[in-house]
Design an enzyme around this catalytic site. Structure first.
Site, PDB file in Angstrom:
ATOM      1  N   THR A  17       0.818  -1.216   0.000  1.00  0.00           N
ATOM      2  CA  THR A  17       0.000   0.000   0.000  1.00  0.00           C
ATOM      3  C   THR A  17       0.857   1.274   0.000  1.00  0.00           C
ATOM      4  OG1 THR A  17      -0.181  -0.178   2.401  1.00  0.00           O
ATOM      5  CG2 THR A  17      -2.012  -1.050   1.118  1.00  0.00           C
ATOM      6  N   LYS A  43      -4.008  -3.237   7.370  1.00  0.00           N
ATOM      7  CA  LYS A  43      -4.815  -2.931   6.191  1.00  0.00           C
ATOM      8  C   LYS A  43      -5.383  -4.191   5.554  1.00  0.00           C
ATOM      9  CE  LYS A  43      -2.878   1.574   5.304  1.00  0.00           C
ATOM     10  NZ  LYS A  43      -2.210   2.502   4.406  1.00  0.00           N
ATOM     11  N   THR A  97      14.385  -2.771  -0.273  1.00  0.00           N
ATOM     12  CA  THR A  97      14.672  -1.658   0.628  1.00  0.00           C
ATOM     13  C   THR A  97      16.166  -1.372   0.793  1.00  0.00           C
ATOM     14  OG1 THR A  97      12.707  -2.315   1.845  1.00  0.00           O
ATOM     15  CG2 THR A  97      14.203  -0.769   2.951  1.00  0.00           C
ATOM     16  N   TYR A 159      21.255  -3.016 -15.647  1.00  0.00           N
ATOM     17  CA  TYR A 159      20.388  -2.663 -16.786  1.00  0.00           C
ATOM     18  C   TYR A 159      21.253  -2.366 -18.002  1.00  0.00           C
ATOM     19  CZ  TYR A 159      17.404  -1.425 -12.730  1.00  0.00           C
ATOM     20  OH  TYR A 159      16.744  -1.399 -11.536  1.00  0.00           O
ATOM     21  N   GLU A 209      32.019  -5.067  -7.721  1.00  0.00           N
ATOM     22  CA  GLU A 209      32.479  -3.706  -7.453  1.00  0.00           C
ATOM     23  C   GLU A 209      33.416  -3.735  -6.254  1.00  0.00           C
ATOM     24  OE1 GLU A 209      28.573  -1.974  -7.060  1.00  0.00           O
ATOM     25  OE2 GLU A 209      28.655  -2.013  -4.886  1.00  0.00           O
ATOM     26  N   HIS A 247      26.864   2.784  -2.666  1.00  0.00           N
ATOM     27  CA  HIS A 247      26.458   1.570  -1.962  1.00  0.00           C
ATOM     28  C   HIS A 247      27.173   1.479  -0.617  1.00  0.00           C
ATOM     29  CE1 HIS A 247      25.482  -0.533  -6.031  1.00  0.00           C
ATOM     30  NE2 HIS A 247      24.450   0.132  -5.569  1.00  0.00           N
TER      31      HIS A 247
END
Lengths: 289, 389
Positions: A17, A43, A97, A159, A209, A247
């Site tokens: 939500t 909810k 998250t 991507y 990385e 990061h």
């Protein structure tokens, strides 16, 4: 084929939500993912675009047969949400998250030991098996079904690689962003093993990385156990020491975790390493010949 | 988040870890007064976040209060350069004046989260005073470690393993056991990412004292530690970096002349790499976030242009869910608002890329539109070469 998720994956979205949760739920549904339920405590009984919302993850499992969870809840509550999903017995938890405290992840990692549930993330774009299912926030349209497996610590850099592949008509079996935090649920090694055993994956691309030693461990694993060609790139060759490059996990500390060390470890392990990320698509094409 | 030595020592004291007597001074007169109160020899230490202060001339021993005055006079206001400050150094605003101790032996004690084990690890060494990385490189056998499994939490054994391992006996052992336990409490209760006492000294009268202290805290956990958040000192950070963080931008200033703006940390690092490969030099790391909204692009442009070394700007955006045409519109607005004068190369890729590029070309601004990642870096390098340094 694909790894971890496919057309049979039934997704519950924790935090459905919220603005991120509801937006990306729509995107996942549009891609064809089976989002069967949402969870927002308090909810239960509502619905989001016709998707039933429950108070607890276990209700989504019992009533809707959810077997994977995608977490969008705010960082202070994310570890709580992960533990709830693991307790409910889903096979896969994907935590998008960013900003989960490290000591929370220490507890989560300890709790996960011996459980059947696999955690991807936190602080990750999620994963996609093109044409079958996407759990996460990556743009579905840039992907194409095919035989290259992609594993990465980064979102947009993944991507970029996928785009280079798809532009050359090279499809992907599954693409997984493992997350940019110092402690994540699933390592390069776990996924290298899965891709290695997946008959539909011919080439594995791994994007590392700076920071930590996950790349070095992955290199050792490739050297010992992976028979398929592996192509790699390490981001952060120009990163200064002691600074967190966006990061939480991307930091060279005490002279350790540099791109140079990681590249050397990969080259030694027989991984084809490109220094120029613009050449990944080209390199993949030549390895697939 | 980093804090100063004197702030870390206050936390140590609160948890019962012995520290030298002393206080902070912002003026030489105050330093003299503290030294008088301490009596005898004192040590005047620059308070900046970077390590290596002693070698840079930021730590001085004073035999008398007048010497403490002179030491403080030299240190306060100086631009202290250490291996951690970079060549530009860090201005010293205050000093910690402490009692001089008779040191018999220097030890090392530190706690970090081990990424491979996914657990906090407590480390000690008899080779105190040296950087732990230096000890690890030269004599790794001198480092003793124990991981604390969250399933059990801290146990007496963890401290015993280290204390007896160091060969500490009787009263010193007792002091070490309690000190290690307290330090671990600090680490867990305050969400630290590093707690380090180096050196931890054994004094002439057989006491263990934290002669130095270094703590860093998990930025992601500061929401639950208002007491720690209060210790933030923006003066220790680059002005532009502070401003960027207020806009939730990840910006790190570097010393090149190609300003860059990218969405996503991994792609941003890769963009810096490719600038270097093409013969340029990145002026910064800047991640505008995955979405790259018009407002964020404007904030980012303003910040990276405030660095006067920047001679050319490269924007590399991968438009995913936020489509390229939307990104391009935002970019044009932002460039007009900040009155961009420098050459700008834009590489835009992803969903609706053709529409996005068209918007850039027709904007009336002097955007150089790059076709791909490599093309972008080469265009930047070509422009850089024409700029007289």
């Amino acid at each position: 084929m694909s790894i971890l998720i496919d057309e049979n994956t039934r997704v519950v979205v924790q935090g459905i939500t919220g603005s991120e949760g509801s937006f990306h739920t729509k995107q996942m549904v549009a891609y064809g993912s089976k989002v069967v339920a949402g969870v927002t405590p308090g909810k239960g009984g509502q619905n989001v675009d016709g998707i039933p919302v429950f108070n607890r993850v276990e209700d989504a499992v019992v009533h809707e047969g959810a077997n994977a969870s995608c977490i969008f809840v705010p960082a202070p509550f994310a570890a709580d949400a992960i533990v709830e999903a693991v307790d409910a017995g889903v096979d896969l938890v994907v935590c998008i998250t960013e900003g989960v405290p490290v000591l929370e992840m220490v507890k989560v990692r300890s709790y996960l030991t011996g459980k059947k549930t696999r955690l991807i993330g936190p602080n990750c774009p999620g994963l996609i098996s093109p044409g079958k299912c996407k759990i996460g926030i990556m743009p579905g349209t840039i992907h194409k079904e095919g035989k290259v497996g992609v594993i990465s610590r980064s979102g947009t850099l993944t991507y970029e690689v996928v785009w280079q592949l798809t532009q050359r008509d090279i499809g992907q079996s599954s693409c997984i962003g493992i997350g940019g935090d110092p402690l994540v649920g699933t390592s390069f090694i776990d996924l290298l093993a899965l891709f290695s055993d997946d008959p539909a994956t011919d080439l594995i691309i791994i994007i590392g990385e700076i920071g930590g030693t996950a790349e070095e461990e992955a290199g050792a694993f490739v050297n010992e156990q992976v028979k398929k060609p592996v192509l790699g790139f390490i981001a952060g060759q120009t990163a200064p020491p002691g600074r967190r490059m966006g990061h939480a996990g991307a930091i060279i500390s005490g002279g350790k975790g540099t791109a140079q060390e990681k590249i050397a470890a990969w080259e030694q392990a027989g991984i084809t390493v490109v220094n120029n990320p613009a050449l990944l698509g080209e390199a993949a094409a030549s390895l697939l010949k | 988040m980093k804090i100063h030595e004197f702030q870390a020592k206050k936390i140590l004291k609160k948890y019962g870890v012995p520290i030298p007597r002393g206080a902070v001074a912002k003026t030489p007169a105050k330093a003299k007064k503290i030294a008088e109160e301490l009596g005898g020899k004192s040590v005047v230490k620059a308070q900046i976040h970077a390590g290596g202060r002693g070698k840079g001339g930021g730590v001085k021993v004073a035999g008398t209060p007048d010497e403490a005055y002179r030491a403080a006079q030299q240190i306060i206001g100086m631009n202290l350069i250490t291996h951690q400050t970079g060549p530009e150094g860090q201005k010293v605003k205050q000093v910690l004046v402490e009692e001089g101790l008779e040191v018999v032996k220097e030890l090392y004690l530190g706690i970090v989260v081990d990424r491979a084990l996914a657990m906090p690890v407590i480390m000690v060494s008899e080779a105190g005073g040296m950087d732990i990385e230096e000890i690890a490189a030269t004599s790794p056998e001198k480092i003793l470690k124990v991981a604390v499994d969250p399933a059990t939490g801290f146990m007496g054994f963890h401290a015993r393993k280290l204390s007896f391992g160091l060969g500490l006996e009787k009263d010193l052992n007792k002091q070490a056991l309690s000190l290690i336990a307290q330090l671990f409490n600090i680490f867990m209760e305050k969400d630290a990412t590093l707690v380090e006492i180096n050196p931890l000294v054994i004094t002439g009268n057989n006491r263990l004292i934290a002669l130095d202290a270094k703590m860093t805290f998990d930025d992601d956990a500061l929401f639950r530690h208002p007491d720690i958040k209060k210790l933030y000192d923006a003066d220790e950070l680059d002005r532009l970096e502070v401003e960027a963080s207020q806009h939730s931008l990840n910006y790190i200033k570097l010393d090149g002349n190609v300003g860059c703006m990218v969405n996503g940390a991994g792609l941003a690092m890769a963009t810096m790499d490719i600038i270097k490969l093409a013969g340029g030099s990145p002026a910064n790391f800047l991640d505008v976030g995955g979405g790259a909204s018009a407002e964020q692009v404007e904030n980012a442009l303003r910040i990276l242009l405030a660095d006067e070394n920047v001679k050319v700007v490269l924007i590399n955006i991968f438009g995913g869910i936020l489509r390229c045409d939307r990104v391009a519109t935002g970019m044009v607005e932002a460039a007009k608002k900040v009155k961009l004068q420098l050459p700008l190369v834009v590489r835009l890729e992803g969903t609706n890329v053709e529409e996005g590029r068209a918007i850039l070309r027709e904007s009336g601004l002097t955007f150089e539109v790059a076709m791909d990642f490599r093309d972008a870096a080469e265009k930047v390098a070509a422009i850089t070469k024409t700029i007289v340094p």
